[in-house]
Scaffold this motif. Structure first.
Motif, PDB file in Angstrom:
ATOM      1  N   SER A 276       0.819  -1.212   0.000  1.00 33.83           N
ATOM      2  CA  SER A 276       0.000   0.000   0.000  1.00 33.83           C
ATOM      3  C   SER A 276       0.852   1.262   0.000  1.00 33.83           C
ATOM      4  CB  SER A 276      -0.953   0.003   1.189  1.00 33.83           C
ATOM      5  OG  SER A 276      -0.227  -0.041   2.397  1.00 33.83           O
ATOM      6  N   TRP A 277       1.990   1.249   0.677  1.00 33.18           N
ATOM      7  CA  TRP A 277       2.842   2.434   0.700  1.00 33.18           C
ATOM      8  C   TRP A 277       3.468   2.700  -0.666  1.00 33.18           C
ATOM      9  CZ3 TRP A 277       7.956   1.743  -0.482  1.00 33.18           C
ATOM     10  CH2 TRP A 277       8.480   0.459  -0.335  1.00 33.18           C
ATOM     11  N   GLN A 278       3.624   1.632  -1.496  1.00 34.54           N
ATOM     12  CA  GLN A 278       4.174   1.813  -2.841  1.00 34.54           C
ATOM     13  C   GLN A 278       3.150   2.461  -3.768  1.00 34.54           C
ATOM     14  OE1 GLN A 278       5.184  -2.378  -3.240  1.00 34.54           O
ATOM     15  NE2 GLN A 278       7.337  -1.798  -3.535  1.00 34.54           N
ATOM     16  N   LEU A 279       1.881   2.318  -3.441  1.00 34.09           N
ATOM     17  CA  LEU A 279       0.817   2.872  -4.289  1.00 34.09           C
ATOM     18  C   LEU A 279       0.388   4.269  -3.841  1.00 34.09           C
ATOM     19  CD1 LEU A 279      -1.386  -0.342  -4.655  1.00 34.09           C
ATOM     20  CD2 LEU A 279       0.342   0.553  -6.242  1.00 34.09           C
ATOM     21  N   THR A 280       1.046   4.818  -2.835  1.00 33.54           N
ATOM     22  CA  THR A 280       0.662   6.117  -2.279  1.00 33.54           C
ATOM     23  C   THR A 280       0.674   7.213  -3.335  1.00 33.54           C
ATOM     24  OG1 THR A 280       1.577   5.484  -0.154  1.00 33.54           O
ATOM     25  CG2 THR A 280       1.186   7.822  -0.495  1.00 33.54           C
ATOM     26  N   HIS A 281       1.680   7.237  -4.157  1.00 28.95           N
ATOM     27  CA  HIS A 281       1.795   8.292  -5.176  1.00 28.95           C
ATOM     28  C   HIS A 281       1.438   7.773  -6.573  1.00 28.95           C
ATOM     29  CE1 HIS A 281       3.400  11.046  -2.261  1.00 28.95           C
ATOM     30  NE2 HIS A 281       4.291  10.131  -1.895  1.00 28.95           N
ATOM     31  N   SER A 282       0.447   6.923  -6.632  1.00 26.25           N
ATOM     32  CA  SER A 282      -0.033   6.418  -7.925  1.00 26.25           C
ATOM     33  C   SER A 282      -1.494   6.811  -8.068  1.00 26.25           C
ATOM     34  CB  SER A 282       0.126   4.903  -8.005  1.00 26.25           C
ATOM     35  OG  SER A 282      -0.782   4.273  -7.126  1.00 26.25           O
ATOM     36  N   TRP A 283      -2.024   6.690  -9.262  1.00 20.16           N
ATOM     37  CA  TRP A 283      -3.435   6.971  -9.492  1.00 20.16           C
ATOM     38  C   TRP A 283      -3.960   6.071 -10.588  1.00 20.16           C
ATOM     39  CZ3 TRP A 283       0.439  10.390 -10.858  1.00 20.16           C
ATOM     40  CH2 TRP A 283       0.611  10.606 -12.212  1.00 20.16           C
ATOM     41  N   THR A 284      -5.278   5.994 -10.661  1.00 15.18           N
ATOM     42  CA  THR A 284      -5.888   5.152 -11.689  1.00 15.18           C
ATOM     43  C   THR A 284      -6.550   6.031 -12.741  1.00 15.18           C
ATOM     44  OG1 THR A 284      -7.954   4.985 -10.475  1.00 15.18           O
ATOM     45  CG2 THR A 284      -6.335   3.245 -10.110  1.00 15.18           C
ATOM     46  N   THR A 285      -6.639   5.477 -13.920  1.00 13.18           N
ATOM     47  CA  THR A 285      -7.308   6.139 -15.032  1.00 13.18           C
ATOM     48  C   THR A 285      -7.837   5.066 -15.964  1.00 13.18           C
ATOM     49  OG1 THR A 285      -7.031   7.770 -16.811  1.00 13.18           O
ATOM     50  CG2 THR A 285      -5.188   6.289 -16.421  1.00 13.18           C
ATOM     51  N   GLU A 286      -8.738   5.455 -16.844  1.00 16.10           N
ATOM     52  CA  GLU A 286      -9.252   4.497 -17.826  1.00 16.10           C
ATOM     53  C   GLU A 286      -8.594   4.752 -19.163  1.00 16.10           C
ATOM     54  OE1 GLU A 286     -13.454   4.132 -18.109  1.00 16.10           O
ATOM     55  OE2 GLU A 286     -13.698   3.958 -15.952  1.00 16.10           O
ATOM     56  N   GLN A 287      -8.130   3.687 -19.781  1.00 19.43           N
ATOM     57  CA  GLN A 287      -7.516   3.775 -21.099  1.00 19.43           C
ATOM     58  C   GLN A 287      -7.937   2.559 -21.904  1.00 19.43           C
ATOM     59  OE1 GLN A 287      -3.264   4.012 -20.941  1.00 19.43           O
ATOM     60  NE2 GLN A 287      -3.245   6.074 -20.110  1.00 19.43           N
ATOM     61  N   ASP A 288      -8.150   2.764 -23.184  1.00 23.36           N
ATOM     62  CA  ASP A 288      -8.430   1.640 -24.066  1.00 23.36           C
ATOM     63  C   ASP A 288      -7.134   0.873 -24.300  1.00 23.36           C
ATOM     64  OD1 ASP A 288     -11.077   2.308 -24.321  1.00 23.36           O
ATOM     65  OD2 ASP A 288     -10.769   3.508 -26.122  1.00 23.36           O
ATOM     66  N   MET A 289      -7.243  -0.431 -24.154  1.00 19.31           N
ATOM     67  CA  MET A 289      -6.077  -1.279 -24.351  1.00 19.31           C
ATOM     68  C   MET A 289      -6.460  -2.421 -25.285  1.00 19.31           C
ATOM     69  SD  MET A 289      -3.642  -0.039 -22.484  1.00 19.31           S
ATOM     70  CE  MET A 289      -2.481  -1.386 -22.445  1.00 19.31           C
ATOM     71  N   PRO A 290      -5.537  -2.820 -26.139  1.00 16.37           N
ATOM     72  CA  PRO A 290      -5.852  -3.968 -26.994  1.00 16.37           C
ATOM     73  C   PRO A 290      -6.029  -5.221 -26.148  1.00 16.37           C
ATOM     74  CG  PRO A 290      -3.547  -3.368 -27.202  1.00 16.37           C
ATOM     75  CD  PRO A 290      -4.199  -2.317 -26.347  1.00 16.37           C
ATOM     76  N   CYS A 291      -6.963  -6.059 -26.556  1.00 18.35           N
ATOM     77  CA  CYS A 291      -7.235  -7.258 -25.763  1.00 18.35           C
ATOM     78  C   CYS A 291      -6.711  -8.521 -26.441  1.00 18.35           C
ATOM     79  CB  CYS A 291      -8.734  -7.379 -25.509  1.00 18.35           C
ATOM     80  SG  CYS A 291      -9.671  -7.603 -27.017  1.00 18.35           S
ATOM     81  N   ARG A 292      -6.109  -8.387 -27.598  1.00 15.84           N
ATOM     82  CA  ARG A 292      -5.560  -9.511 -28.344  1.00 15.84           C
ATOM     83  C   ARG A 292      -6.634 -10.523 -28.720  1.00 15.84           C
ATOM     84  NH1 ARG A 292      -1.528  -8.407 -24.521  1.00 15.84           N
ATOM     85  NH2 ARG A 292       0.381  -7.733 -25.501  1.00 15.84           N
ATOM     86  N   GLY A 293      -7.776 -10.020 -29.084  1.00 18.30           N
ATOM     87  CA  GLY A 293      -8.849 -10.897 -29.512  1.00 18.30           C
ATOM     88  C   GLY A 293     -10.023 -10.060 -29.978  1.00 18.30           C
TER      89      GLY A 293
END
Length: 133
Positions: free
Chosen positions: A21-38
């Protein structure tokens, strides 16, 4: 996607899941389109306002060719339900239009009655003033 240490990683990746959890302190989430290989097949209602969709995702275990019979079967089975939903939406739209038209009519009628009452009042006052004079 989670931004961590200058790069984006899938939220369900082993790197993110194993991070403390301390490693994720300065991270954030966002939505991005990603290829799904299918391939993904999505069927949805052609009518606005009808919330209906079904999707099928190709995986390594299930190739798109093996999914086609199930896709066709599902679409055929969904025909009546989708028609019912679309008919209900048509009825709701028609009802809304009728209610809006009734409201417009009532406003016009109120304006007409107000104008008529004002005219009648002026004529009555004018008539009364003539009689008094």
């Amino acid at each position: 996607m989670r931004y961590l240490n200058g790069d984006y990683h899938r939220e369900d990746s082993s790197l993110i899941r194993s991070a403390k959890s301390w490693q994720l302190t300065h991270s954030w989430t966002t939505e991005q389109d990603m290829p799904c290989r299918g391939f993904r097949v999505v069927a949805y209602s052609p009518k606005k306002g009808v919330d209906w969709s079904v999707s099928w995702q190709q995986t390594e275990q299930q190739l798109l060719g093996t999914l086609i019979p199930r896709i066709v079967e599902t679409l055929k089975a969904s025909k009546n339900n989708l028609r019912r939903l679309m008919d209900a939406e048509d009825a709701a739209e028609a009802k809304k239009e009728r209610e809006e038209e009734l409201e417009r009519y009532e406003r016009r009628e109120d304006a007409r009655k107000t104008a008529q009452a004002l005219t009648d009042s002026r004529q009555s006052a004018s008539s009364w003033m003539r009689k008094s004079a």
